[in-house]
Every structure is written in C-alpha cells, then in structure tokens.
Design a protein around this motif. Structure first.
Motif, PDB file in Angstrom:
ATOM      1  N   THR A  25      -4.221  -4.840  -2.770  1.00  0.00           N
ATOM      2  CA  THR A  25      -4.033  -5.776  -1.660  1.00  0.00           C
ATOM      3  C   THR A  25      -3.284  -6.990  -2.197  1.00  0.00           C
ATOM      4  O   THR A  25      -3.725  -7.624  -3.151  1.00  0.00           O
ATOM      5  CB  THR A  25      -5.381  -6.223  -1.079  1.00  0.00           C
ATOM      6  OG1 THR A  25      -6.064  -5.084  -0.547  1.00  0.00           O
ATOM      7  CG2 THR A  25      -5.173  -7.238   0.033  1.00  0.00           C
ATOM      8  N   VAL A  26      -2.136  -7.287  -1.585  1.00  0.00           N
ATOM      9  CA  VAL A  26      -1.324  -8.422  -2.023  1.00  0.00           C
ATOM     10  C   VAL A  26      -1.404  -9.522  -0.978  1.00  0.00           C
ATOM     11  O   VAL A  26      -1.240  -9.267   0.225  1.00  0.00           O
ATOM     12  CB  VAL A  26       0.144  -8.011  -2.254  1.00  0.00           C
ATOM     13  CG1 VAL A  26       0.977  -9.229  -2.670  1.00  0.00           C
ATOM     14  CG2 VAL A  26       0.228  -6.939  -3.340  1.00  0.00           C
ATOM     15  N   LEU A  27      -1.671 -10.739  -1.427  1.00  0.00           N
ATOM     16  CA  LEU A  27      -1.731 -11.905  -0.548  1.00  0.00           C
ATOM     17  C   LEU A  27      -0.502 -12.765  -0.813  1.00  0.00           C
ATOM     18  O   LEU A  27      -0.252 -13.169  -1.954  1.00  0.00           O
ATOM     19  CB  LEU A  27      -2.989 -12.733  -0.815  1.00  0.00           C
ATOM     20  CG  LEU A  27      -4.352 -12.125  -0.446  1.00  0.00           C
ATOM     21  CD1 LEU A  27      -4.769 -11.052  -1.433  1.00  0.00           C
ATOM     22  CD2 LEU A  27      -5.432 -13.202  -0.374  1.00  0.00           C
ATOM     23  N   THR A  28       0.274 -13.008   0.218  1.00  0.00           N
ATOM     24  CA  THR A  28       1.481 -13.825   0.084  1.00  0.00           C
ATOM     25  C   THR A  28       1.473 -14.941   1.118  1.00  0.00           C
ATOM     26  O   THR A  28       0.654 -14.952   2.040  1.00  0.00           O
ATOM     27  CB  THR A  28       2.756 -12.975   0.255  1.00  0.00           C
ATOM     28  OG1 THR A  28       2.814 -12.462   1.597  1.00  0.00           O
ATOM     29  CG2 THR A  28       2.775 -11.810  -0.730  1.00  0.00           C
ATOM     30  N   GLY A  29       2.391 -15.870   0.966  1.00  0.00           N
ATOM     31  CA  GLY A  29       2.495 -17.004   1.884  1.00  0.00           C
ATOM     32  C   GLY A  29       3.220 -18.145   1.218  1.00  0.00           C
ATOM     33  O   GLY A  29       3.457 -18.142  -0.002  1.00  0.00           O
ATOM     34  N   GLU A  30       3.577 -19.129   1.999  1.00  0.00           N
ATOM     35  CA  GLU A  30       4.276 -20.292   1.471  1.00  0.00           C
ATOM     36  C   GLU A  30       3.394 -21.031   0.461  1.00  0.00           C
ATOM     37  O   GLU A  30       2.165 -20.979   0.527  1.00  0.00           O
ATOM     38  CB  GLU A  30       4.658 -21.248   2.609  1.00  0.00           C
ATOM     39  CG  GLU A  30       5.636 -20.669   3.623  1.00  0.00           C
ATOM     40  CD  GLU A  30       7.070 -20.673   3.113  1.00  0.00           C
ATOM     41  OE1 GLU A  30       7.302 -21.150   1.976  1.00  0.00           O
ATOM     42  OE2 GLU A  30       7.950 -20.202   3.830  1.00  0.00           O
ATOM     43  N   THR A  31       4.028 -21.748  -0.448  1.00  0.00           N
ATOM     44  CA  THR A  31       3.295 -22.588  -1.386  1.00  0.00           C
ATOM     45  C   THR A  31       2.477 -23.625  -0.619  1.00  0.00           C
ATOM     46  O   THR A  31       3.002 -24.297   0.269  1.00  0.00           O
ATOM     47  CB  THR A  31       4.271 -23.304  -2.344  1.00  0.00           C
ATOM     48  OG1 THR A  31       5.007 -22.315  -3.072  1.00  0.00           O
ATOM     49  CG2 THR A  31       3.517 -24.203  -3.311  1.00  0.00           C
ATOM     50  N   ALA A 514       2.301  -3.179  -2.372  1.00  0.00           N
ATOM     51  CA  ALA A 514       0.970  -3.328  -1.782  1.00  0.00           C
ATOM     52  C   ALA A 514       0.574  -2.122  -0.937  1.00  0.00           C
ATOM     53  O   ALA A 514       1.386  -1.573  -0.196  1.00  0.00           O
ATOM     54  CB  ALA A 514       0.922  -4.590  -0.926  1.00  0.00           C
ATOM     55  N   ASP A 515      -0.701  -1.754  -1.049  1.00  0.00           N
ATOM     56  CA  ASP A 515      -1.278  -0.799  -0.104  1.00  0.00           C
ATOM     57  C   ASP A 515      -1.690  -1.534   1.165  1.00  0.00           C
ATOM     58  O   ASP A 515      -1.680  -0.964   2.254  1.00  0.00           O
ATOM     59  CB  ASP A 515      -2.493  -0.117  -0.738  1.00  0.00           C
ATOM     60  CG  ASP A 515      -2.110   0.674  -1.990  1.00  0.00           C
ATOM     61  OD1 ASP A 515      -1.118   1.424  -1.924  1.00  0.00           O
ATOM     62  OD2 ASP A 515      -2.781   0.517  -3.016  1.00  0.00           O
ATOM     63  N   THR A 516      -2.095  -2.801   0.992  1.00  0.00           N
ATOM     64  CA  THR A 516      -2.400  -3.680   2.118  1.00  0.00           C
ATOM     65  C   THR A 516      -1.734  -5.023   1.836  1.00  0.00           C
ATOM     66  O   THR A 516      -1.896  -5.587   0.758  1.00  0.00           O
ATOM     67  CB  THR A 516      -3.919  -3.893   2.271  1.00  0.00           C
ATOM     68  OG1 THR A 516      -4.559  -2.631   2.409  1.00  0.00           O
ATOM     69  CG2 THR A 516      -4.217  -4.755   3.485  1.00  0.00           C
ATOM     70  N   HIS A 517      -0.982  -5.524   2.838  1.00  0.00           N
ATOM     71  CA  HIS A 517      -0.248  -6.786   2.666  1.00  0.00           C
ATOM     72  C   HIS A 517      -0.843  -7.826   3.623  1.00  0.00           C
ATOM     73  O   HIS A 517      -0.824  -7.661   4.834  1.00  0.00           O
ATOM     74  CB  HIS A 517       1.238  -6.570   2.979  1.00  0.00           C
ATOM     75  CG  HIS A 517       2.092  -7.742   2.614  1.00  0.00           C
ATOM     76  ND1 HIS A 517       3.466  -7.691   2.613  1.00  0.00           N
ATOM     77  CD2 HIS A 517       1.778  -9.016   2.237  1.00  0.00           C
ATOM     78  CE1 HIS A 517       3.954  -8.870   2.255  1.00  0.00           C
ATOM     79  NE2 HIS A 517       2.939  -9.684   2.035  1.00  0.00           N
TER      80      HIS A 517
END
Length: 577
Positions: A25-31, A514-517
């Motif tokens: 599971t990858v967690l992304t987003g703005e700084t 990612a398997d889950t984003h």
C-alpha cells in the motif's frame, strides 16, 4: 496484518478511518498533506513517545485505534498475550488503542485491557516494523549488528543461545556472590551482626508452620462464641423436648409401626424411617454434649491476640506468612554459615565459577561458530540485494571479533574473554562502495542515499525472519531517481510478498508498484485545516502518478508515461509470481 486504523483529533486530522489490504500500500500526496502524521499515529499506537502537541487544537484528547488480524497461530503475539495476561482468541484479532489527553496523560489498551506503555510497546514491535529516512542511523549502532545477525540465523541459534544464557546467568550470580564475600571485610562483619540478630529474633519466637492461620481461626471462634453457642442451643431446643422435633418424629414412627403390622410396604417405610430417626436422635445427643463442652475463655483470647501481634510484627520484617518467615530464617542461617566460613566458601565458589565459566564458554564458542558460518551466507545474500539496487561494486562483510576480557575471566586459547548475555562476539557490519577500498564501518563509508539502499537490502533479507506482520517505510526513497528509484520500488514490492508493506513515497516508480494506492490530501475549511484519505482507482492513480512525475501541470504525455510505469509494474509483479 494491520487491517483497520482509526484516528481522531490527532494533529491536523479531525477523524479518519483507513482500511488496509495485503501486499504493498503506497500513500502519496503533496508535501505537508499529512502523510507522515499517519505514520506518527501508528508509531504512537505501537508504543512511541507521546506529546500533548499531537492532540488536535481545541480537542480534549486524541484517539488512535488499530485492528490487526494474525492468521498464524504460532505467531509470537500469542505468547506475548499469554505472558501479559491479554486474551487473544484463535481468530487472531488484536486491537491496540492509545489515548493522549490534552493534559498529557497516556492511556493504553490491548484487546480492551489497560496496559502500561512498555507493554503496549512489546505488542507493537511484534506486529509492526517502522523504517523512516532517519531510521538508517540504527545501522551505525554496532550493538545492533549482532542482533541482526542472530535474527538471520535465529532457528539454528535459538536453543544454543538459550542454553548459554542459562549458564551465563548462573555464572554471573556466582561471581556477584564471590565479590560480595571477598571485597569488604568491614561490611561483612556488619552484615553478620545484622543476620545474627534477625535469626535470634525469629528463633526466640518459636514459630510453627501455619501457626498464624490456626490462631486466626481460633480467635474468630472465640470472638463469635455467643453466636455459635446460641445457634447450637437453638438447634438442640428445636429437636429435643415436649412438642419439639423428635417428639413429632416419634409420633410418626409409632404410626408407621402400627401400619407395618398389616402392610409389607408400610413395614419397609417404617424400617427406613426408624434408621433416620435414630440417627437424628443420636445427633441431638451429640449437640447436647457439644453444648456442655463449650467454654468461653477470655484469657485464651488475650493470649491469642498477643501471639498474633508478635507474629504480625515479624511479618512486617521478614515475610507475609509464617512459612515465608521460616524460609527467610533458613536463608539467613545459610548466609551466616557462608560469612563465618568465608574462606572455605570462597574456595568452593571459585571452583564453581571456573566450572560454570568453562561450560558457558563452550556454548559461547558454539554460538561463535554458528555466527561465522551465517556471516558468510548473509554477506552473499546482501551482495545480491545490493547488486539489484545498483550498488554492484559495493562489498559487504561481517567482522566477528572476540571481546577481550581481563584477568580472571574464562580463557579461550590462553586469551581471557569477556562474556556478555549474547556470548563473547563483537559483530560489526562493514562495507565499501568503491572498488579497491578496504571494508570499513558503514557510518564511515556510506552516503545517505547508499544507507537507504543498504537498509532496504537488509530489510529484504530480514523481513521474513522477524515475524512482524506489517512493515512501514516512511520516505526511505528520498534523494534517489532513475534506475535506482525503479530498483528501490521493486525491492519494496519484494518485501511486500512476505509481509504487508505500507509505504509513504514521492517516487512515481514506487507508486506505480502499489497494490493499493491511497491519496492523502489537506483541506482548509474556514479557519481549520484537516486531512482526508481516498483509495484511488486506476485512472485516478494515473493522474496522481502524473503529478508526481511533473510536479506541475499534467499533460497527456505525462499521463501516458504514468500508464507505462503502471504497465511495467504489473509485468514485474507477474514475472515474480
């Protein structure tokens, strides 16, 4: 694995509930969107240090709760539960809960049971392994290297290490006793005076085993003499006398005797009843005799109270029960004998220490041999992992040295060795990233980017040995790009094949794997800031990865690039199956 995570009034998070899946599971987003806040919450949930600063402004408390589901009934978390008295059913559900109040109090629960922060941490480290971009500093701690090496060969080392530790603890206890007996003669004399006084005080009391319990029972009877006497007296009067129990029963017996002359069944009933009647009659006479024998002796009560006071005074000094006091007296006698005959005891202790030292040294040597063999295998494995991470010119080695001791320590091949809880080995991980350069300690050679890759190589190897169900990476890929970024993405996914992995990343290569984003976003409503999270579908993931690639306006070209990354990632996953 970590299945559910609920966070309320934590930092800039108002309220959020996250469902996690298996795999990567990858967690992304703005700084600044709050990605690391999620990891901070998990760290607190697993026993990290709390602070009132984590409580959302204006809230009374911050609450964090995590649900873990363990399928393996042999997982060490079940032993943890038994050890700390926490019920874990066979369904393997463990709920960790942490509350931090605005006034600084921390409340911890495991499966609803209140526990200390230290116990929560014990459960947490068994369930989750968290790695941040700063965590690589632990690689520089030489003391940690032997732990990692032992983890790599845990199954083979477990029994040997257990046997050694048992001998080592006895060895240390004997050495401590030897020092106590030999170092300070004045203290020994003072100690002897104290022990002799204590022994005399206990012996003069002439205690008997269980005496306190016997006297307490007798005191209770004397204190309640009137109630006992009245109860027995009432029972006797109810049975004996005109128009009383036995009188009526006698009439019943006479009636059955009359009927028995004409009916066999009545005769049988009469016989049965007469047996009960005579038993009850005998019982009534026993009650009368008991009443005649009862005597209240106030002087005896005074004697008992005085004796119990004396026993309670000794309990305050020497034990909670008479049995414990007598056991303590036996220990005192033994210690007095040791001090009085100090020279002979010192000689005996020396022999015992020498024998135990030799036995412990044999087990420590066995551990040393296992570690030497494991070090070679570990080095080969890490070389392969480093090559995959484009550190193909790096060389890794495990240096195992004997920890030198001082005079009086057990000797190996004529050299005194210092034995510790994990043996006499001093283990160091060494590396060089440049051909021709000698192996050196990691912190003297590796750069920040190289440390991240070395840590990933180690984690890839150790994740299957640690037993943790979830691994978290917090921006460990910072400062890399290109083919190295792709290699890191593949390595992180490789770790996810054996453990659930949660990864915060700014790399599009990692996000595409990612398997889950999950996308984390920050919102401002009025004057308050809050964080939200949403699971992305394929098209939304394409847009997010496009943003990560350009950092600016998305174009069809960047979207196509993002789709190509996802396509390559899918092919990589399929090839790994």
């Amino acid at each position: 694995m970590l299945t559910e995570l609920s966070i309320k009034d934590f930092a800039i998070i108002d309220e959020i509930s996250i469902t996690f899946n298996e795999g990567l599971t990858v967690l992304t987003g703005e700084t600044g969107a709050g990605k690391s806040i999620i990891i901070d919450a998990v760290q607190l949930l697993t026993g990290g240090r709390g602070s009132v600063e984590f409580v959302r402004y204006g809230a009374k408390k911050a609450d964090i709760e995590g649900l873990f589901i363990i399928d393996d009934l042999h997982h060490p978390i079940f032993e943890k539960g038994r050890h700390f008295g926490v019920d874990i059913n066979e369904d393997g559900m463990i709920v960790l809960h942490r509350t931090i109040t605005a006034n600084g109090k921390s409340i911890c629960r495991v499966n609803g049971k209140l526990v200390t922060l230290a116990i929560l941490k014990e459960f947490g480290k068994t369930l989750i392994d968290i790695h941040s971009q700063h965590e690589t500093q632990s690689l520089m701690e030489v003391d940690r290297h032997i732990e990692l090496l032992d983890l790599y060969v845990r199954d083979e080392l477990e029994q040997v290490k257990s046997d050694y530790l048992r001998l080592f603890e006895k060895f240390q206890a004997l050495r401590k006793r030897y020092r106590e007996l030999s170092e300070n003669e004045q203290e020994m004399v003072q100690r002897l005076d104290l022990l002799e006084f204590q022994l005399k005080e206990i012996q003069e009391a002439e205690l008997s085993p269980l005496e306190d319990e016997t006297l307490s029972e007798e005191r209770d009877k004397l204190n309640n003499y009137e109630k006992i006497y009245q109860g027995i007296h009432d029972a006797y009067n109810a049975l004996y006398g005109e128009q009383k129990g036995l009188d009526w029963l006698s009439l019943a017996l006479n009636g059955l005797e009359s009927a028995s002359e004409y009916d066999e069944e009545a005769a049988s009933k009469k016989e049965e009843f007469s047996n009960h009647y005579y038993v009850l009659e005998e019982f009534t006479f026993d009650l009368r005799n008991f009443l005649d024998s009862m005597e209240f002796d106030p002087e005896r009560l005074n004697v008992i109270e005085s004796r119990l006071n004396e026993i309670n005074r000794l309990k305050k000094k020497y034990g909670q029960t008479v049995t414990e006091i007598l056991e303590y007296a036996a220990e005192v006698e033994d210690e007095i004998d040791q001090i009085t005959n100090r020279e002979s005891h010192l000689s005996k202790l020396q022999n015992q220490i020498a024998e135990l030292g030799e036995d412990a040294l044999l087990e420590a040597r066995h551990m040393h041999d296992i570690r030497k063999k494991a070090a070679e295998t570990l080095s080969d494995s890490i070389h392969k992992e480093l090559k995959d991470l484009y550190l193909e010119k790096a060389a890794f080695g495990v240096d195992i040295q004997m920890r030198r001791g001082k005079e009086g320590d057990p000797q190996l091949e004529g050299i005194p060795v210092s034995m510790q809880a994990n043996g006499f080995d001093l283990v160091k991980f060494l590396i060089t990233t440049n051909p021709g350069e000698p192996l050196k300690e990691i912190n003297k050679v590796a750069s920040g980017g190289e440390l991240s890759r070395i840590m990933l190589a180690l984690k890839k190897i150790f994740s299957k040995h640690q037993g943790v169900t979830s691994v978290i990476f917090d921006e460990v890929d910072t400062g890399v790009s290109g083919r190295v970024a792709q290699a890191i993405a593949e390595k992180i996914h490789g770790i996810a094949t054996g453990s659930q992995v949660l990864c915060i990343s700014h790399l599009p290569q990692v996000a595409s794997m990612a398997d889950t984003h999950l996308l984390i976003e920050k919102h401002v409503s009025g004057e308050r800031t809050s964080t939200s999270m949403v699971e992305l579908d394929t098209e939304s993931s394409v847009e997010e990865i496009s943003r990560m690639i350009t950092g600016a306006e998305m174009t069809e070209t960047t979207k196509e690039h993002a789709r190509e990354l996802i396509k390559l990632a899918e092919k990589f996953k399929k090839d790994q199956e």
